[in-house]
Scaffold this motif. Structure first.
Motif, short mmCIF file in Angstrom:
data_model
loop_
_atom_site.label_atom_id
_atom_site.label_comp_id
_atom_site.label_asym_id
_atom_site.label_seq_id
_atom_site.Cartn_x
_atom_site.Cartn_y
_atom_site.Cartn_z
N GLU A 1 45.16 43.18 30.14
CA GLU A 1 45.29 43.00 31.58
C GLU A 1 44.09 43.56 32.34
N ASN A 2 43.66 44.74 31.94
CA ASN A 2 42.64 45.46 32.71
C ASN A 2 41.23 45.26 32.19
N ASP B 1 37.10 41.56 40.73
CA ASP B 1 38.21 41.89 41.61
C ASP B 1 38.15 41.08 42.89
N ARG B 2 38.10 39.76 42.79
CA ARG B 2 37.81 38.98 43.99
C ARG B 2 38.76 37.79 44.06
N ASP B 3 39.02 37.34 45.28
CA ASP B 3 39.83 36.15 45.49
C ASP B 3 39.06 34.91 45.06
N LYS C 1 45.34 33.27 33.66
CA LYS C 1 46.30 34.26 34.12
C LYS C 1 46.22 34.44 35.63
N TYR D 1 37.20 27.60 42.32
CA TYR D 1 36.72 28.88 42.86
C TYR D 1 35.38 28.66 43.55
N LYS E 1 43.49 35.16 37.44
CA LYS E 1 42.53 36.14 37.94
C LYS E 1 41.11 35.62 37.75
N ARG E 2 40.19 36.23 38.47
CA ARG E 2 38.78 35.93 38.25
C ARG E 2 38.17 37.03 37.39
N VAL F 1 45.86 49.33 40.63
CA VAL F 1 46.30 48.19 39.78
C VAL F 1 47.81 47.99 39.83
N TYR G 1 38.73 43.58 33.18
CA TYR G 1 37.58 43.68 34.08
C TYR G 1 37.35 45.12 34.51
N ILE H 1 41.15 34.45 31.13
CA ILE H 1 41.44 35.25 32.33
C ILE H 1 41.87 34.37 33.47
#
Lengths: 259, 202, 250
Positions: free
Chosen positions: B166-167, A24-26, A18, A198, A20-21, B202, B169, A15
């Motif tokens: 992709e989704n 849903d966080r920066d 790609k 991070y 992303k964490r 999304v 999470y 992940i």
């Protein structure tokens, strides 16, 4: 149990590659932070901190003792951490292991280097001194317990009242003086995996991390540093996250003062 | 819904004798867990997986042995998958779906019909919530797969496999939500709403 | 002697209670994310957190029981939990004894045969203490076990009854427990049939005293059970629109 950790680590690496964490966080945002001060009546000062689902309690108590022979004009303080077994399935009962010892020493180092506790004021009339115990009780580990512990310790210091010394005995009732720390220190732990950096790891990110850096910060100064884990960091990386640590310090300082 | 709340030690009608989650003493029947009485069934709200022959489960290969594999399925018990059962060689870390073949007196679980799953990730949920996660005639599971575009496989033992998507999470978030709200009515429409919002974001 | 006189004045105790009243008790279940079940108990000035893990594989392997689950209990008082001195970390003789007593309580009610060869762990941490912590610990552990879905014959309640001077007092606080010539009797009961699962006493009591004290404890246990049930219901039956996040609130 450990096979699942291995899997989680691999899933996380996929992940993060790609960009992303896990959530849903920066990469450089903290989860929601809550601080409740003065929560334990039997302590001189205390704070319960939540970062996301991580929950850490810090409590401060005083005793009377002898100063160190080479510093008779100073009181003493010490920091201890307990990884309570219900906080994480991998925490076992028993004496502190290397992780809990490291956490206690890292939190202690930030407070001590920043010199926010006036240990000279701990000297008592009869040559004895106040000894301050900072206890960090990890109650629920969902990642980044180091920063939560640092925050809890600072929160506890901010509301600590010093007991009176009367006739050789500590009196904990009545009107007491504030400890009034001279500044606010916060710690910020950065993880690294697959060359991505991070802050404020959740549990899976913590388990998967290849290396960690914790910066202790007060205003515009770095007061302590701890690197752990096997990964190496380039000088650029170290300074990139240092800048972020300063930013995060301002944010967390507001939260600490606000409550 | 006419659910009655039960807790350990609550007396039940004699008709409940021998049903799961009950025990009897002196000709009376009692509940052994904190849960709901729904009609003539007790619905647990939390609890460990109790394997039954025929259960479809998901596991992760944790150890290779001489002629078998140890499979992690999140129970206290040893599990075993004979290499003879497997069409292909398995390695530590591989995820499989399989069926419970038999459970011996020492509560060792034997599996059959193993199928290696494609690369993905595995999460754990309390086994008792799995029926809710699947939904009537797979309705809940299909809803999740449709709205997230991920493939998801659910084991009765509480392990859930999610494809490399992709989704991912979002799937984890919605599963956690279902686990927390499993016993409320109207869950399906709430999940639809939740997924609808999120797929717009999304 | 004069210390005792001040403990009850005009039928009221130091905290305003009547002799047969127990301190305010509130319980919040399911407050830890890494356990199967948990409970936070606030009883008077006691604050106690219990977490339950399992059933899971029994470690070390040589402790495994082929026919039933093994119960492991750790009762521990945090060094900051007492009003007085900062204690030492780690188990002391008192907490080891209390852990054992608690283990025997739950070995009775937990249906251990359902999970042979596994272990169930109960961890109880006293964060603030003011007398009667072992009873609060047992009461908390019962809720945590139910929260974890672990099958039990019954819900267990525990409370201490004492005697100070000539007066029998329910649920002694620390000051009352420290009184000279007082007696303290903590007991744990199985809610349904009032079977006594823990019973200790120190002091000096007649049979008649103890009979009255048992009655008082049994009556109190009914009310405690209601509070335990309410705590469990709250985990699952809060307002749907409300937060489903649960955490420790002190």
């Amino acid at each position: 149990m450990s096979i699942l950790n291995e899997l989680r680590k691999n899933a996380f690496i996929d992940i993060i590659k790609k960009g992303k964490r896990l959530t849903d966080r920066d990469f450089f945002d903290y989860r929601e932070i809550n601080i409740e001060k003065d929560v334990i009546d039997t302590a001189a000062g205390s704070a319960l901190v939540r970062i996301g689902e991580t929950q850490v309690l810090a409590a401060i108590k005083f005793a009377v003792g002898e100063p160190y022979s080479d510093r008779p004009d100073e009181g003493v303080f010490s920091t201890n951490a307990e990884f309570v077994p219900f906080a994480n399935p991998s925490f076992e009962s028993g004496p502190p292991d290397e992780n809990s010892i490291e956490l206690a020493r890292v939190v202690d180092r930030a407070i001590r280097s920043a010199e926010i506790v006036d240990v000279k004021s701990f000297v008592l009339d009869d040559g004895k001194v106040l000894m301050m115990f900072i206890d960090l009780w990890i109650l629920d580990d969902q990642g980044n317990i180091t920063d939560a512990a640092g925050l809890a310790a600072m929160g506890a210091l901010l509301c600590t009242k010093i007991p009176k010394y009367e006739n050789g005995v500590l009196v904990r009732e009545g009107k007491l003086k504030d400890l009034a720390p001279k500044g606010i220190v916060t710690s910020h732990t950065f993880g690294k995996i697959a060359d991505k950096l991070y802050v404020d790891a959740v549990l899976d990110e913590d388990v998967a991390s290849e290396g960690k850096i914790t910066y202790g910060v007060m205003d515009d100064k770095i007061v302590s540093v701890q690197k752990s884990g096997e990964a190496g960091f380039s000088k650029d990386e170290l300074f990139e996250i240092m800048d972020i640590a300063f930013k995060k310090h301002s944010e967390l300082k507001k939260i600490l003062k606000g409550d | 819904m006419d659910d009655t709340i039960l807790f350990p030690g609550v007396e039940l009608e004699k008709t409940m004798f021998g049903k799961p989650y009950t025990y009897s003493e002196n000709d009376k029947v009692y509940s052994e867990i904190f849960g709901l009485l729904r009609g003539d069934r007790i619905v647990p709200l939390q609890g460990a997986y109790e394997p039954i022959v025929g259960d479809k489960i998901i596991g992760v290969v944790s150890e290779e042995r001489f002629s078998s594999y140890n499979i992690y399925i999140n129970t206290a018990y040893d599990t075993s998958l004979s290499t003879k059962m497997c069409r292909q060689e398995l390695f530590v870390g591989d995820m499989i779906e399989a069926e419970v073949e038999k459970i011996d007196e020492t509560k060792r679980i034997y599996m059959k019909y193993p199928k290696k799953l494609p690369h993905g990730s595995v999460i754990e949920v309390p086994a008792v919530k799995i029926p809710r996660l699947i939904g009537k005639q797979m309705s809940m599971l299909n809803l999740i797969k449709e709205k997230t575009g991920c493939d998801v496989k659910v084991g009765k033992n509480g392990l859930v496999w999610i494809s490399d998507c992709e989704n991912r999470y979002l799937v984890v978030n919605v599963i956690n939500k279902i686990v927390r709200e499993a016993h409320f009515s109207g869950l399906t429409s709430r999940i639809e709403e939740f997924l609808g919002q999120k797929s717009n974001e999304v | 002697m004069s210390k005792n006189e001040k403990l009850i004045v005009n039928g009221k105790r130091t905290d305003g209670r009547k002799p047969n009243e127990f301190r305010p008790l509130s319980i919040k279940a399911h407050v830890l994310s890494n356990t199967e079940g948990s409970a936070l108990v606030k009883w008077g000035n006691n604050v106690i957190l219990a977490g339950v893990r399992g059933p899971r594989e029994c470690i070390p392997k040589h402790m495994t029981d082929p026919f039933k689950a093994v119960l492991k209990v750790r009762y521990s008082m945090a060094p900051f939990s007492s009003k007085e001195e900062h204690g030492r970390s780690g188990p002391n003789r008192r907490s080891i004894e209390i852990s054992k007593i608690i283990k025997h309580v739950f070995e009775n009610v937990v249906i251990l045969e359902k999970f042979p060869k596994s272990q169930i762990e109960i961890y109880i941490e006293v964060l603030q203490s003011d007398g009667g912590t072992r009873c609060a610990a047992i009461t908390a552990a019962a809720v945590a076990l139910a929260d974890a879905g672990i099958p039990m014959k019954d819900l267990v309640q525990a409370i201490a009854v004492g005697k100070v001077g000539d007066t029998i007092l329910l649920d002694l606080n620390y000051v009352e427990d420290s009184a000279d010539n007082g007696s303290d009797m903590p007991i744990a009961v199985a809610g349904r049939n009032k079977e006594v699962l823990a019973f200790q006493m120190d002091g000096m009591l007649t049979k008649e005293d103890m009979s009255i004290m048992f009655d008082m404890a049994f009556e109190a246990s009914e009310k405690i059970k209601e509070i335990q049930i309410k705590a469990l219901e709250e985990v699952y039956f809060t307002d749907e629109k409300g937060e489903t996040e649960r955490y420790i609130e002190l």
